[in-house]
Design a protein around this motif. Structure first.
Motif, PDB file in Angstrom:
ATOM      1  N   UNK A 180       0.834  -1.200   0.000  1.00 37.67           N
ATOM      2  CA  UNK A 180       0.000   0.000   0.000  1.00 37.67           C
ATOM      3  C   UNK A 180       0.870   1.252   0.000  1.00 37.67           C
ATOM      4  N   UNK A 181       0.414   2.264  -0.695  1.00 42.05           N
ATOM      5  CA  UNK A 181       1.163   3.514  -0.802  1.00 42.05           C
ATOM      6  C   UNK A 181       1.465   4.078   0.589  1.00 42.05           C
ATOM      7  N   UNK A 182       2.723   4.440   0.812  1.00 41.93           N
ATOM      8  CA  UNK A 182       3.101   5.065   2.069  1.00 41.93           C
ATOM      9  C   UNK A 182       3.362   4.097   3.203  1.00 41.93           C
ATOM     10  N   UNK A 183       3.306   2.782   2.941  1.00 39.70           N
ATOM     11  CA  UNK A 183       3.479   1.783   4.007  1.00 39.70           C
ATOM     12  C   UNK A 183       4.877   1.168   4.019  1.00 39.70           C
ATOM     13  N   UNK A 184       5.767   1.606   3.095  1.00 46.94           N
ATOM     14  CA  UNK A 184       7.063   0.957   2.960  1.00 46.94           C
ATOM     15  C   UNK A 184       7.852   0.986   4.264  1.00 46.94           C
ATOM     16  N   UNK A 185       7.893   2.166   4.903  1.00 49.92           N
ATOM     17  CA  UNK A 185       8.702   2.302   6.114  1.00 49.92           C
ATOM     18  C   UNK A 185       8.134   1.476   7.263  1.00 49.92           C
ATOM     19  N   UNK A 186       6.817   1.469   7.392  1.00 48.24           N
ATOM     20  CA  UNK A 186       6.185   0.681   8.459  1.00 48.24           C
ATOM     21  C   UNK A 186       6.496  -0.797   8.289  1.00 48.24           C
ATOM     22  N   UNK A 187       6.388  -1.292   7.049  1.00 54.50           N
ATOM     23  CA  UNK A 187       6.641  -2.709   6.797  1.00 54.50           C
ATOM     24  C   UNK A 187       8.109  -3.043   7.001  1.00 54.50           C
ATOM     25  N   UNK A 188       8.999  -2.124   6.611  1.00 59.03           N
ATOM     26  CA  UNK A 188      10.431  -2.357   6.782  1.00 59.03           C
ATOM     27  C   UNK A 188      10.787  -2.465   8.262  1.00 59.03           C
TER      28      UNK A 188
END
Length: 633
Positions: free
Chosen positions: A452-460
């Motif tokens: 989902x857009x904008x979720x990269x950092x949270x998932x990382x």
């Protein structure tokens, strides 16, 4: 190159350094808020290195996107994997004895999926499933409504999604309760039952926030009268029963917490002409076992880890500092050619190149080390707000893993713990190691991911936190819960006793089982017992032991040692036991429970034997040499 559509973290959307430490979500905020702005730099640098390595070899993701399953398909696969395929219509009830071992929350989880499957069959005008209503009864209107609420579609990285309504209702605990303080980790009662009790009581705990990246609560598994069982203590035959039981329990736990557990289909593996890199774990082990029988971890991985342990643990930035991609590729080709012949010269390889080979070996596996089926579930553990429940889910996921994957993961985690232990020299603390290794475990070219857009950092950050938990809590995670061992015992008892399933609701079946258990427990009041302990591989004689409520395994081993030295028993393999001072090393010996309602069980030294006798009166007790000690003949 790896397209952003197939790459778990899009390279053109890397967050700027200034925003790395900003809050990511309510459930992960307290775990990462105090980490400085460079705390995830190693993660994104590793992602960039992986991308460059893939582009250099012009690799592309070849597998198609995971197709959305039709209603009922996922439930049918789940029932098959849970050992309950007979409920799908097969008249053979042999494996239905599994139902007799279930707790109420586990039975409810099975019931929900069976009901969803039967509804989908009716909608397709197919033959109704056998015994759905007879075995489980009808779902209440409330259950049906709750199930509809949970059935929203979710992307790959959100396979354990929480509905807002349920999250508010079950937010009864906190992320990290007492950093630095020891807490009890109960393994006697099913995790899902514990969660249900907490939810029912609206349990609230004082929120404690992390002060630094390594502040993790210390947990202690309380030893009951039957001791603690580690992975490896049970026979292969009994361990085969654990994954299905763990899957049912994990599903029940997710149901209670308001999460939906979905799994990927197993990916089809490509054939390769290589012998080491890009070869399935099973194939590697089959080849290695031809050279060294009973090999549990690929020989190449053992060699890589051994080389790093000997010369790389003190190297500053080990794992983080990238070796030369050109040298690493050349070394891979040399290993393919010379490894099995023994001609490869490890002492000539730079340690950063060896760590590059290690990470490459993990990434190049045709299927992820955490498996294609459960990789999303591992990643989504971050969404569980409570630390203890995250560890419960991880413990069950590790038990579900195939044995080769589980053994290989353990070898890797043990090495990573050694790296962290040398932090003062190599400057790699627990969080550094976790951020570097997370992309190698959670990114896989064969698995497309929709982020989902904008979720990269949270998932990382979440993926790195999962790796951190696996490294830090590996001893706890490699434990088989007492409630699962008890369920294995019940399954093994099924040959002598069958329960009738037709025309009975599951709650009535469980009531009968519990009543039978109470009858057995009433007959277990013997205050003492005399039993024989065998040591056929060591002695021709058996040891007669008087058991009372205080007799432990360690006491029997000491008595065996004493008799061996004082009475001059007829020793078969004396050299295995006797040291230069003619004393017996007690830690060289183990006591096994064999037969009855268990295959073979290596006993904890603190197990109280009279309690064990009451649970399994038909077992034999056999003293054997500890296999971890080198033989002396």
């Amino acid at each position: 190159s790896l397209s952003t559509r197939h790459c778990p973290w899009k390279m053109n959307q890397l967050p700027p350094k200034s925003s790395v430490a900003s809050p990511v979500s309510e459930s992960t905020n307290s775990r990462v808020e105090a980490l400085d702005s460079s705390s995830m730099d190693s993660f994104w640098l590793e992602v960039e290195n992986i991308k460059q390595s893939a582009e250099a070899e012009q690799e592309e993701c070849s597998l198609a996107d995971v197709k959305t399953q039709e209603e009922g398909e996922a439930e049918a696969e789940w029932l098959q994997d849970a050992g309950l395929s007979e409920l799908l219509g097969d008249p053979d009830n042999d494996n239905l004895v599994l139902l007799s071992t279930l707790t109420k929350t586990q039975a409810a989880a099975v019931q929900r999926r069976l009901d969803t499957y039967s509804r989908s069959r009716r909608r397709k005008n197919k033959q109704p499933v056998r015994h759905v209503r007879d075995v489980f009864g009808a779902l209440s209107a409330q259950d049906t409504a709750a199930e509809k609420e949970e059935s929203s579609p979710d992307p790959l990285w959100h396979n354990l999604q929480t509905s807002n309504t349920q999250r508010k209702a079950q937010d009864f605990s906190c992320t990290v309760r007492n950093p630095g303080k020891e807490e009890v980790f109960n393994m006697d009662v099913a995790y899902s039952e514990q969660a249900a009790v907490l939810l029912k009581g609206s349990f609230l705990s004082e929120s404690r926030k992390l002060k630094d990246g390594n502040a993790l609560t210390r947990f202690k598994i309380p030893k009951g009268r039957l001791g603690v069982t580690r992975i490896g203590d049970l026979s292969a035959q009994d361990m085969k029963k654990i994954p299905t039981l763990a899957l049912i329990e994990l599903t029940a736990l997710c149901d209670i917490l308001g999460f939906e557990l979905k799994r990927n289909k197993a990916a089809k593996l490509k054939t390769t002409e290589k012998r080491l890199f890009g070869v399935p774990l099973n194939t590697l082990l089959e080849n290695d076992q031809k050279l060294l029988p009973n090999t549990k971890v690929p020989l190449l991985l053992q060699a890589l880890l051994s080389c790093l342990e000997k010369r790389g643990l003190e190297t500053e930035g080990i794992l983080r500092v990238s070796g030369s991609q050109t040298r690493i590729k050349s070394l891979e080709q040399k290993l393919e050619r010379d490894f099995y012949s023994g001609l490869f010269r490890w002492d000539e390889v730079h340690q950063n190149d060896v760590s590059g080979l290690l990470k490459r070996f993990i990434r190049e596996l045709p299927a992820p080390l955490l498996t294609a089926e459960y990789l999303p579930a591992f990643a989504a553990v971050q969404n569980i707000p409570d630390l203890k429940q995250r560890l419960q889910a991880l413990n069950l996921l590790i038990l579900i893993l195939p044995e080769p994957n589980r053994n290989t993961l353990k070898a890797l985690l043990e090495f990573l713990s050694k790296v962290v232990a040398r932090e003062n020299n190599n400057k790699m603390n627990l969080w550094n190691v976790s951020t570097v290794m997370a992309p190698n475990l959670f990114m896989h070219k064969g698995l497309p991911s929709k982020i989902p857009e904008g979720k990269e950092k949270q998932l990382a950050e979440g993926a790195a936190d999962v790796v951190r938990m696996m490294i830090h809590y590996q001893d706890l995670l490699w434990t088989v819960s007492s409630f699962l061992v008890a369920q294995v015992r019940k399954l093994n008892e099924s040959n002598s006793k069958r329960y009738q399933f037709c025309d009975k609701r599951i709650k009535n079946l469980l009531r009968k089982i519990h009543a039978d258990k109470d009858k057995v427990e009433k007959n277990q009041g013997e205050p003492s017992k005399i039993v024989k302990v065998h040591a056929s591989l060591l002695l021709k004689d058996s040891l007669e032991v008087h058991l009372n409520n205080a007799t432990r395994v360690a006491d029997v081993l000491r008595q065996f040692q004493k008799n061996l030295c004082q009475n001059g028993w007829n020793i078969v393999n004396t050299v295995n036991l006797l040291k230069c001072n003619n004393s017996v090393e007690c830690t060289n010996l183990l006591l096994y429970e064999v037969g009855g309602n268990i295959g073979e069980h290596c006993l904890d030294p603190d197990t109280y034997l009279l309690d064990l006798y009451h649970i399994n009166p038909h077992a034999e007790w056999i003293i054997k040499q500890n296999p971890s000690y080198p033989r002396m003949f």
